[in-house]
Design an enzyme around this catalytic site. Structure first.
Site, PDB file in Angstrom:
ATOM      1  N   GLU A 170       0.829  -1.207   0.000  1.00 21.81           N
ATOM      2  CA  GLU A 170       0.000   0.000   0.000  1.00 21.81           C
ATOM      3  C   GLU A 170       0.861   1.254   0.000  1.00 21.81           C
ATOM      4  O   GLU A 170       2.005   1.242   0.434  1.00 21.81           O
ATOM      5  CB  GLU A 170      -0.932   0.004   1.218  1.00 21.81           C
ATOM      6  CG  GLU A 170      -0.329  -0.474   2.523  1.00 21.81           C
ATOM      7  CD  GLU A 170       0.765   0.390   3.090  1.00 21.81           C
ATOM      8  OE1 GLU A 170       0.647   1.637   2.958  1.00 21.81           O
ATOM      9  OE2 GLU A 170       1.727  -0.140   3.651  1.00 21.81           O
ATOM     10  N   GLU A 315       4.424  -0.611   1.422  1.00 18.67           N
ATOM     11  CA  GLU A 315       4.588  -0.965   0.015  1.00 18.67           C
ATOM     12  C   GLU A 315       4.616  -2.481  -0.229  1.00 18.67           C
ATOM     13  O   GLU A 315       4.715  -2.924  -1.363  1.00 18.67           O
ATOM     14  CB  GLU A 315       5.861  -0.345  -0.587  1.00 18.67           C
ATOM     15  CG  GLU A 315       5.934   1.159  -0.463  1.00 18.67           C
ATOM     16  CD  GLU A 315       7.264   1.739  -0.921  1.00 18.67           C
ATOM     17  OE1 GLU A 315       8.054   1.003  -1.571  1.00 18.67           O
ATOM     18  OE2 GLU A 315       7.537   2.912  -0.618  1.00 18.67           O
TER      19      GLU A 315
END
Length: 348
Positions: A170, A315
């Site tokens: 994310e 991420e």
């Protein structure tokens, strides 16, 4: 929301898998977590000969209305700036995807910036950021259902390419705030213990974050004294987070291995497990970071992470770093000789 139909494991296969693992030419149990991982992946795929094919990484971006309350040291424009940086291959997630052979999909599900003309970014934008949950629900019921379906469709695209192992990351400034609230409301752990520094808040910043989130929770519970799981997810969640939940649930429907990264993605995994408990069987929890509450969140789920590297980048980087361990588990059960073929006397 759609009804996800996640298959349960056929337990009749487990003894045969265990026998194969135990008869590899090694002392019984001597490869520790690799043996546990091999068992899990065999059970997910319902085979004695597991394989990892065409791994895919979904990088989901979204902004949060609560960022307007100063709960993050980073401003919201960092979200879109990093999303563009990922298209140049310059992020941590890019490096690890290249290293481990993951196909990277960069997806805008709710960034507060027009990224539609940027090559390399998949446009699935629901809105330009969620609403501020200090005053109102982060998203409507229609938006919640739409973003769940977005996660489903992204997984379908991965499946069409032959993918059977999915990693999700994310990018969304302030997304530790909804994650902390989810942990608090779903586990009853005191809110102050669920809140950490996020991207780097100091002591006064953490105190301010607690005051804002505490006020938001009090207002919510005052008007919703018995909220459902879906109501909590919709009221506080981010678009990128809810898309991840939809992706996890749909991936499990298709017997995919799901790699769960740090604090944010563990919060999404926790939510998915509350919706459909069977999904947990398909999840490998890869990393425990330094964010306050992450260890408690893992304990709430009953998960034991593979790595503790102190990462807090997000991420999906922790999950990508753990991939070689998962690959080793599959290679172990497929490539090691057993005692009979190696002509070695069993020594356990």
């Amino acid at each position: 929301m759609r009804d996800f139909k996640i298959p349960s494991f056929d337990e009749t296969l487990r003894p045969s898998i265990q026998e194969k693992i135990d008869n590899l030419n090694k002392p019984k149990g001597s490869l520790g977590r690799l043996e546990d991982l091999a068992m899990q992946i065999c059970m997910i795929q319902q085979t004695l000969h597991p394989a990892l094919s065409n791994p895919c990484h979904l990088l989901l971006g979204g902004d949060h209305g609560i960022e307007r309350e100063g709960v993050s040291v980073s401003p919201r424009e960092v979200t879109w700036q990093q999303m563009i940086n990922f298209t140049y291959g310059g992020g941590g997630v890019n490096m690890f995807c290249r290293q481990h052979g993951f196909r990277l999909r960069i997806v805008d599900v709710g960034v507060d910036y027009d990224l539609s003309s940027i090559p390399g970014i998949i446009d699935r934008k629901i809105a330009r950021g969620t609403r501020n949950f200090l005053y109102e629900p982060a998203m409507s019921e229609e938006e919640f259902d739409q973003v769940i379906e977005t996660g489903v469709s992204l997984v379908d695209e991965c499946i069409a390419e032959g993918c059977n192992i999915l990693c999700i990351g994310e990018m969304g400034i302030a997304n530790t705030s909804p994650s902390s609230i989810w942990l608090h409301l779903f586990s009853q752990i005191p809110l102050k213990d669920c809140i950490g520094a996020g991207a780097g808040l100091d002591f006064s910043g953490i105190r301010h974050k607690y005051e804002v989130l505490s006020q938001a929770v009090e207002r919510f519970l005052h008007h919703n004294p018995r909220p459902s799981t879906l109501h909590i997810l919709r009221y506080f969640g981010g678009y990128e987070m809810v898309a991840a939940i939809g992706a996890m649930l749909h991936a499990a429907e298709h017997r995919m291995v799901i790699l769960v990264d740090g604090f944010i993605m563990t919060a999404c995994a926790m939510a998915a497990v509350l919706i459909q408990p069977e999904v947990k069987q398909y999840m490998i929890f890869t990393h425990c970071g330094d964010e306050a509450g992450h260890q408690m969140m893992l304990e709430t789920i009953g998960a034991c992470p593979l790595l503790r590297l102190g990462l807090r980048l997000g991420e999906g980087t922790g999950a990508l770093c753990a991939y070689p361990i998962i690959d080793s588990a599959v290679r172990m059960i497929n490539e090691m000789n057993n005692f009979e073929k190696a002509n070695i006397t069993k020594y356990f």
